[in-house]
Design a protein around this motif. Structure first.
Motif, PDB file in Angstrom:
ATOM      1  N   ARG A  54       0.806  -1.230   0.000  1.00  0.00           N
ATOM      2  CA  ARG A  54       0.000   0.000   0.000  1.00  0.00           C
ATOM      3  C   ARG A  54       0.839   1.280   0.000  1.00  0.00           C
ATOM      4  N   PRO A  55       1.781   1.437   0.954  1.00  0.00           N
ATOM      5  CA  PRO A  55       2.572   2.691   0.942  1.00  0.00           C
ATOM      6  C   PRO A  55       3.417   2.853  -0.317  1.00  0.00           C
ATOM      7  N   PHE A  56       3.884   1.744  -0.860  1.00  0.00           N
ATOM      8  CA  PHE A  56       4.715   1.793  -2.068  1.00  0.00           C
ATOM      9  C   PHE A  56       3.880   2.262  -3.263  1.00  0.00           C
ATOM     10  N   ALA A  57       2.686   1.669  -3.393  1.00  0.00           N
ATOM     11  CA  ALA A  57       1.792   2.029  -4.502  1.00  0.00           C
ATOM     12  C   ALA A  57       1.353   3.487  -4.375  1.00  0.00           C
ATOM     13  N   LYS A  58       1.091   3.910  -3.132  1.00  0.00           N
ATOM     14  CA  LYS A  58       0.635   5.275  -2.868  1.00  0.00           C
ATOM     15  C   LYS A  58       1.713   6.269  -3.295  1.00  0.00           C
ATOM     16  N   LYS A  59       2.933   5.938  -2.941  1.00  0.00           N
ATOM     17  CA  LYS A  59       4.073   6.793  -3.275  1.00  0.00           C
ATOM     18  C   LYS A  59       4.181   6.983  -4.802  1.00  0.00           C
ATOM     19  N   LEU A  60       3.867   5.929  -5.547  1.00  0.00           N
ATOM     20  CA  LEU A  60       3.962   5.991  -7.014  1.00  0.00           C
ATOM     21  C   LEU A  60       2.661   6.447  -7.661  1.00  0.00           C
ATOM     22  N   GLY A  61       1.609   6.585  -6.836  1.00  0.00           N
ATOM     23  CA  GLY A  61       0.318   6.996  -7.381  1.00  0.00           C
ATOM     24  C   GLY A  61      -0.299   5.935  -8.266  1.00  0.00           C
ATOM     25  N   LEU A  62      -0.099   4.669  -7.893  1.00  0.00           N
ATOM     26  CA  LEU A  62      -0.624   3.563  -8.706  1.00  0.00           C
ATOM     27  C   LEU A  62      -1.689   2.766  -7.946  1.00  0.00           C
ATOM     28  N   ASP A  63      -2.615   2.194  -8.704  1.00  0.00           N
ATOM     29  CA  ASP A  63      -3.538   1.223  -8.133  1.00  0.00           C
ATOM     30  C   ASP A  63      -2.737  -0.016  -7.769  1.00  0.00           C
ATOM     31  N   TYR A  64      -3.256  -0.821  -6.878  1.00  0.00           N
ATOM     32  CA  TYR A  64      -2.514  -2.028  -6.530  1.00  0.00           C
ATOM     33  C   TYR A  64      -3.437  -3.160  -6.122  1.00  0.00           C
ATOM     34  N   ILE A  65      -2.916  -4.366  -6.242  1.00  0.00           N
ATOM     35  CA  ILE A  65      -3.563  -5.567  -5.711  1.00  0.00           C
ATOM     36  C   ILE A  65      -2.482  -6.273  -4.900  1.00  0.00           C
ATOM     37  N   ALA A  66      -2.697  -6.367  -3.578  1.00  0.00           N
ATOM     38  CA  ALA A  66      -1.735  -7.067  -2.715  1.00  0.00           C
ATOM     39  C   ALA A  66      -2.229  -8.501  -2.528  1.00  0.00           C
ATOM     40  N   MET A  67      -1.386  -9.350  -1.975  1.00  0.00           N
ATOM     41  CA  MET A  67      -1.739 -10.754  -1.740  1.00  0.00           C
ATOM     42  C   MET A  67      -2.407 -11.338  -2.992  1.00  0.00           C
ATOM     43  N   SER A  68      -1.768 -11.155  -4.114  1.00  0.00           N
ATOM     44  CA  SER A  68      -2.454 -11.457  -5.373  1.00  0.00           C
ATOM     45  C   SER A  68      -2.425 -12.936  -5.773  1.00  0.00           C
ATOM     46  N   CYS A  69      -1.738 -13.759  -4.956  1.00  0.00           N
ATOM     47  CA  CYS A  69      -1.769 -15.219  -5.164  1.00  0.00           C
ATOM     48  C   CYS A  69      -1.284 -15.671  -6.542  1.00  0.00           C
ATOM     49  N   LYS A  70      -0.350 -14.921  -7.166  1.00  0.00           N
ATOM     50  CA  LYS A  70       0.250 -15.400  -8.411  1.00  0.00           C
ATOM     51  C   LYS A  70       0.955 -16.728  -8.097  1.00  0.00           C
ATOM     52  N   PRO A  71       0.914 -17.762  -8.898  1.00  0.00           N
ATOM     53  CA  PRO A  71       0.494 -17.759 -10.297  1.00  0.00           C
ATOM     54  C   PRO A  71      -1.003 -17.942 -10.531  1.00  0.00           C
ATOM     55  N   MET A  72      -1.825 -17.890  -9.490  1.00  0.00           N
ATOM     56  CA  MET A  72      -3.255 -17.921  -9.775  1.00  0.00           C
ATOM     57  C   MET A  72      -3.594 -16.636 -10.527  1.00  0.00           C
ATOM     58  N   THR A  73      -4.635 -16.709 -11.316  1.00  0.00           N
ATOM     59  CA  THR A  73      -4.876 -15.600 -12.250  1.00  0.00           C
ATOM     60  C   THR A  73      -5.933 -14.598 -11.772  1.00  0.00           C
ATOM     61  N   ILE A  74      -6.430 -14.787 -10.548  1.00  0.00           N
ATOM     62  CA  ILE A  74      -7.515 -13.918 -10.047  1.00  0.00           C
ATOM     63  C   ILE A  74      -7.140 -12.436 -10.123  1.00  0.00           C
ATOM     64  N   ALA A  75      -5.933 -12.122  -9.662  1.00  0.00           N
ATOM     65  CA  ALA A  75      -5.504 -10.716  -9.638  1.00  0.00           C
ATOM     66  C   ALA A  75      -5.396 -10.156 -11.054  1.00  0.00           C
ATOM     67  N   PHE A  76      -4.974 -10.997 -11.991  1.00  0.00           N
ATOM     68  CA  PHE A  76      -4.824 -10.531 -13.377  1.00  0.00           C
ATOM     69  C   PHE A  76      -6.202 -10.275 -14.005  1.00  0.00           C
ATOM     70  N   THR A  77      -7.168 -11.129 -13.640  1.00  0.00           N
ATOM     71  CA  THR A  77      -8.537 -10.933 -14.120  1.00  0.00           C
ATOM     72  C   THR A  77      -9.060  -9.586 -13.617  1.00  0.00           C
ATOM     73  N   LYS A  78      -8.777  -9.331 -12.328  1.00  0.00           N
ATOM     74  CA  LYS A  78      -9.213  -8.082 -11.696  1.00  0.00           C
ATOM     75  C   LYS A  78      -8.550  -6.875 -12.372  1.00  0.00           C
ATOM     76  N   ALA A  79      -7.265  -7.005 -12.653  1.00  0.00           N
ATOM     77  CA  ALA A  79      -6.517  -5.898 -13.271  1.00  0.00           C
ATOM     78  C   ALA A  79      -7.049  -5.616 -14.685  1.00  0.00           C
ATOM     79  N   CYS A  80      -7.302  -6.661 -15.461  1.00  0.00           N
ATOM     80  CA  CYS A  80      -7.820  -6.476 -16.834  1.00  0.00           C
ATOM     81  C   CYS A  80      -9.179  -5.785 -16.782  1.00  0.00           C
TER      82      CYS A  80
END
Ligand SMILES: [Mg+2]
Length: 168
Positions: free
Chosen positions: A75-101
């Motif tokens: 969270r603080p890292f993403a905030k610093k860069l002004g980016l959206d983020y998904i933490a605990m994204s469980c890669k290589p599961m694809t849930i986070a990638f589905t959410k990002a798309c």
């Protein structure tokens, strides 16, 4: 091509150019954090990375972070860069990638994934049908488990050549 093979293999994320992404019709990028944008666990970011992010935004690319690390680290890292983020994204599961798309409102074929690990970033990205970009880690981890994993990764990269930065 194996499910463990990246579409592109680069020294570092800053070698990825808007021109290269345009060639592949990429309009969004999912970014790993640890060892891709900064050192493992670090909140620091170099000017080179900041400039690269600005360049991507300037070219209209949509950006989001997807990390397997905890919310309190990301969270603080993403905030610093002004980016959206998904933490605990469980890669290589694809849930986070589905959410990002979905966030990008782009099909997987127009989204790139940049990360430093074959068994999480590249495997998950390929499973989702993203354009996968493997970068060399900022630093090699010291734990035995990581070292064993890096050794295994090399087996999948035998036929991959690191592409040099394109001249602009
Ligand atoms: Mg990483």
């Amino acid at each position: 091509m194996s499910i463990f093979t990246p579409d592109l293999y680069l020294h570092r994320i800053t070698d990825l150019t808007p021109q290269r992404l345009a060639q592949h019709h990429i309009r969004g990028i999912i970014l790993d954090v640890d060892n891709t944008l900064t050192h493992h666990g670090s909140q620091e970011v170099t000017q080179e990375i900041l400039d690269w992010l600005a360049l991507m935004k300037h070219h209209g690319l949509k950006l989001t972070i997807a990390s397997n690390n905890y919310d309190k680290r990301i969270r603080p890292f993403a905030k610093k860069l002004g980016l959206d983020y998904i933490a605990m994204s469980c890669k290589p599961m694809t849930i986070a990638f589905t959410k990002a798309c979905k966030r990008f409102q782009l099909p997987p074929g127009q989204v790139a994934l940049v990360g430093d690990q074959v068994y999480t970033d590249i495997l998950g990205g390929n499973l989702k049908g993203l354009f996968t970009v493997l970068v060399q880690p900022f630093e090699l981890e010291t734990g035995w488990l990581f070292r064993a994993k890096r050794k295994l990764e090399q087996r999948h990269l035998r036929h991959c050549r690191i592409e040099e930065q394109e001249k602009e």
